[in-house]
Design a protein around this motif. Structure first.
Motif, PDB file in Angstrom:
ATOM      1  N   PRO A 176     -12.499  -2.945  -2.213  1.00 53.68           N
ATOM      2  CA  PRO A 176     -12.009  -2.924  -0.820  1.00 53.68           C
ATOM      3  C   PRO A 176     -13.122  -3.075   0.216  1.00 53.68           C
ATOM      4  CG  PRO A 176     -11.825  -0.741  -1.831  1.00 53.68           C
ATOM      5  CD  PRO A 176     -12.141  -1.705  -2.930  1.00 53.68           C
ATOM      6  N   GLU A 178     -13.801  -6.702   0.651  1.00 56.86           N
ATOM      7  CA  GLU A 178     -12.741  -7.371   1.421  1.00 56.86           C
ATOM      8  C   GLU A 178     -12.873  -7.101   2.910  1.00 56.86           C
ATOM      9  OE1 GLU A 178     -10.649  -9.553   0.527  1.00 56.86           O
ATOM     10  OE2 GLU A 178     -10.259  -9.345  -1.609  1.00 56.86           O
ATOM     11  N   TRP A 179     -13.191  -5.854   3.279  1.00 54.58           N
ATOM     12  CA  TRP A 179     -13.308  -5.518   4.703  1.00 54.58           C
ATOM     13  C   TRP A 179     -14.541  -6.172   5.332  1.00 54.58           C
ATOM     14  CZ3 TRP A 179     -10.058  -3.118   8.082  1.00 54.58           C
ATOM     15  CH2 TRP A 179      -8.896  -2.557   7.538  1.00 54.58           C
ATOM     16  N   ILE A 224      -8.875   1.963  -4.483  1.00 53.18           N
ATOM     17  CA  ILE A 224      -8.852   0.561  -4.029  1.00 53.18           C
ATOM     18  C   ILE A 224      -7.728   0.228  -3.044  1.00 53.18           C
ATOM     19  CG2 ILE A 224      -9.837  -0.140  -6.266  1.00 53.18           C
ATOM     20  CD1 ILE A 224      -7.108  -1.516  -6.815  1.00 53.18           C
ATOM     21  N   TRP A 225      -6.895   1.203  -2.650  1.00 54.02           N
ATOM     22  CA  TRP A 225      -5.733   0.863  -1.828  1.00 54.02           C
ATOM     23  C   TRP A 225      -6.074   0.144  -0.513  1.00 54.02           C
ATOM     24  CZ3 TRP A 225      -5.267   2.664   3.092  1.00 54.02           C
ATOM     25  CH2 TRP A 225      -5.980   3.818   3.432  1.00 54.02           C
ATOM     26  N   PRO A 226      -7.238   0.407   0.151  1.00 56.28           N
ATOM     27  CA  PRO A 226      -7.508  -0.344   1.398  1.00 56.28           C
ATOM     28  C   PRO A 226      -7.616  -1.855   1.189  1.00 56.28           C
ATOM     29  CG  PRO A 226      -8.945   1.583   1.219  1.00 56.28           C
ATOM     30  CD  PRO A 226      -8.288   1.417  -0.109  1.00 56.28           C
ATOM     31  N   LEU A 227      -7.857  -2.266  -0.038  1.00 56.87           N
ATOM     32  CA  LEU A 227      -7.945  -3.704  -0.351  1.00 56.87           C
ATOM     33  C   LEU A 227      -6.666  -4.442   0.010  1.00 56.87           C
ATOM     34  CD1 LEU A 227      -9.206  -5.203  -3.695  1.00 56.87           C
ATOM     35  CD2 LEU A 227      -6.828  -5.505  -3.104  1.00 56.87           C
ATOM     36  N   THR A 261       0.839  -1.207   0.000  1.00 54.86           N
ATOM     37  CA  THR A 261       0.000   0.000   0.000  1.00 54.86           C
ATOM     38  C   THR A 261       0.868   1.249   0.000  1.00 54.86           C
ATOM     39  OG1 THR A 261      -1.711  -1.182   1.239  1.00 54.86           O
ATOM     40  CG2 THR A 261      -1.835   1.214   1.217  1.00 54.86           C
ATOM     41  N   ASN A 304      -6.764  -8.175   2.011  1.00 52.99           N
ATOM     42  CA  ASN A 304      -7.079  -9.324   1.134  1.00 52.99           C
ATOM     43  C   ASN A 304      -6.248 -10.555   1.495  1.00 52.99           C
ATOM     44  OD1 ASN A 304      -4.660  -8.346   0.120  1.00 52.99           O
ATOM     45  ND2 ASN A 304      -5.307  -8.330  -2.019  1.00 52.99           N
TER      46      ASN A 304
END
Length: 487
Positions: free
Chosen positions: A441, A444-445, A374-377, A341, A381
């Protein structure tokens, strides 16, 4: 039992002792390293493939490859179903000492695999326009996709037959040969990409030819298995009922389901990107997707090691080591996700520049926007992959399947359709709106919350049970004391 199998048994016993007794950190990282070797070779070959296509063919080349991914995933799903289901069933026969039945099934699986891939290659040739329509390939990408697919459809016969043979060879104890073949194939692919695409400028066709030569060489290395007289299974004319293939399909159906769900997700993302952003949006997402692929493959390598460590220690009734290995694995994949990230957010131009030439400013800008959404993905993941495998290792297959399907199809596909519906159309003079990709994301969370619930629930139930027992014991003691005082 063959010499190779005896050697594998001896090695397995020494490995088991190390897993049960050696220090936690060294044991975990050693097993993770061994699991990552083959996956690293495959991942590196795919990344280098993308780099050469992006740099020497351009964004349209990346889009052509990305738009074929749902079909490729379908072929992978079929191959894994036969490969993993077959290796389990053949392993059972060999464990019983029934090499004749194992060899007969080995032969049947190879015949079915080659026949199926030849039929699918022929069908894809005849029905190519229908396939391209189903994959939502836009007209400006069709010529490049045709060039790439005209070679690759025939290469798939070698590639996926080789994949099945790889698993079956491993099932007979030839792990080193299988890994060597994989490494040689990957390194050959990288070298030929540099030659065919980079030096000679053959474009996407060159990348397809590089894959074909590499897969042919990999098959030749795997064929050395048939030259060893100590092998347990071989090509056989020993007649056995073909209906036993149904047990193979049953054993491999979970792998098929997982891969198909990923293919459906690819199809939905590609279709929405084509509709809302055009081929340039597909190319931009494709560049970012290589990093998602990298993080997932690393997580699978670590998860594979965790599965082994948990299974052995759980069988030996060592719950403390089981929990410790889980925490170490989660910390490792989270740290890797955090590093990825940070790299993508702080060094976007460098990493996106690996796949897109400096002249492709517009597509690069789209890729930067996608990263911001999408960076929090990347943070979770890997944790979801790990927890799904952990649930399988502690014999919770239903919960594991729920997690796998939740992160690959249920949550992301539903959220993608929902957000894309509410995303307004963008004027032509402005950058396209990629905000619907926030669905990835978020999915995923949400999946992580479900996974944590499934993993922690048994421990909470145990704690409640212990509290009830203590409460009951306390009440019994109190009652006994009252009785004594009355007496």
């Amino acid at each position: 039992m063959t010499k190779n199998q005896v050697r594998e048994v001896v090695m397995a016993l020494s490995t088991k002792a190390a897993i049960l007794n050696n220090p936690l950190l060294s044991t975990f990282f050693k097993q993770s390293f061994l699991s990552l070797i083959g996956l690293t070779a495959l991942t590196t070959a795919s990344l280098v493939d993308g780099i050469f296509i992006g740099q020497y063919v351009g964004p349209q080349g990346l889009a052509a490859v990305a738009l074929l991914l749902p079909y490729i995933t379908f072929l992978v799903a079929l191959s894994l179903m036969l490969a993993i289901g077959g290796s389990v069933t053949i392993g059972t026969f060999m464990g019983k000492g029934d090499n004749h039945s194992g060899s007969a099934l080995f032969t049947q699986i190879l015949i079915v695999t080659v026949t199926l891939n030849v039929i699918l290659a022929g069908l894809s040739y005849v029905a190519e326009p229908a396939l391209f329509w189903l994959l939502h390939i836009p007209s400006d990408i069709v010529p490049l996709t045709k060039q790439y697919f005209s070679v690759l459809r025939w290469v798939f016969i070698l590639q996926f037959s080789g994949m099945v043979l790889y698993y079956l060879v491993r099932a007979d104890g030839y792990t080193k040969l299988a890994t060597t073949a994989l490494l040689i194939g990957a390194l050959t692919n990288i070298a030929l990409d540099a030659l065919f695409v980079g030096h000679w400028g053959y474009g996407v066709e060159g990348a397809a030819y590089a894959t074909g030569v590499a897969q042919t060489l990999q098959l030749f290395v795997l064929a050395a298995f048939f030259a060893d007289k100590n092998r347990g299974v071989t090509l056989s004319t020993y007649s056995k009922p073909w209906r036993r293939l149904f047990s193979v399909l049953k054993n491999g159906i979970s792998e098929f389901t997982n891969e198909i769900s990923v293919g459906v997700l690819f199809l939905v993302i590609n279709a929405l990107l084509v509709i809302k952003t055009g081929s340039e949006g597909v190319a931009a997402y494709s560049a970012v997707n290589y990093f998602i692929f990298l993080s997932i493959m690393v997580s699978f390598g670590i998860a594979d090691a965790l599965h082994l460590l948990v299974s052995y220690n759980r069988g030996a009734s060592q719950p403390t080591r089981v929990n410790a290995f889980l925490l170490i694995a989660l910390a490792t994949v989270f740290t890797i996700g955090l590093m990825m990230t940070a790299c993508l957010l702080w060094f976007k131009p460098f990493f996106i520049g690996l796949f897109l030439a400096p002249t492709q400013q517009q597509v690069s800008t789209y890729a930067y926007i996608i990263i911001l959404y999408i960076w929090p993905l990347f943070l979770v993941n890997g944790c979801n992959v790990l927890l799904s495998v952990f649930l399988t290792a502690i014999e919770k297959p239903f919960q594991s399947a729920v997690i796998a399907l939740s992160r690959s199809i249920l949550f992301p596909v539903g959220l993608l359709f929902l957000l894309s519906y509410f995303t307004p159309s963008t004027p032509e003079d402005k950058n396209p709106d990629f905000s619907f990709l926030i669905a990835l994301p978020v999915a995923e969370w949400v999946t992580l919350c479900c996974a944590v619930f499934f993993v922690c629930r048994p421990y909470c139930l145990k704690r409640e049970t212990l509290k009830k027992r203590l409460r009951n014991n306390t009440q019994k003691i109190t009652t006994c004391n009252k009785c004594k005082s009355l007496c």
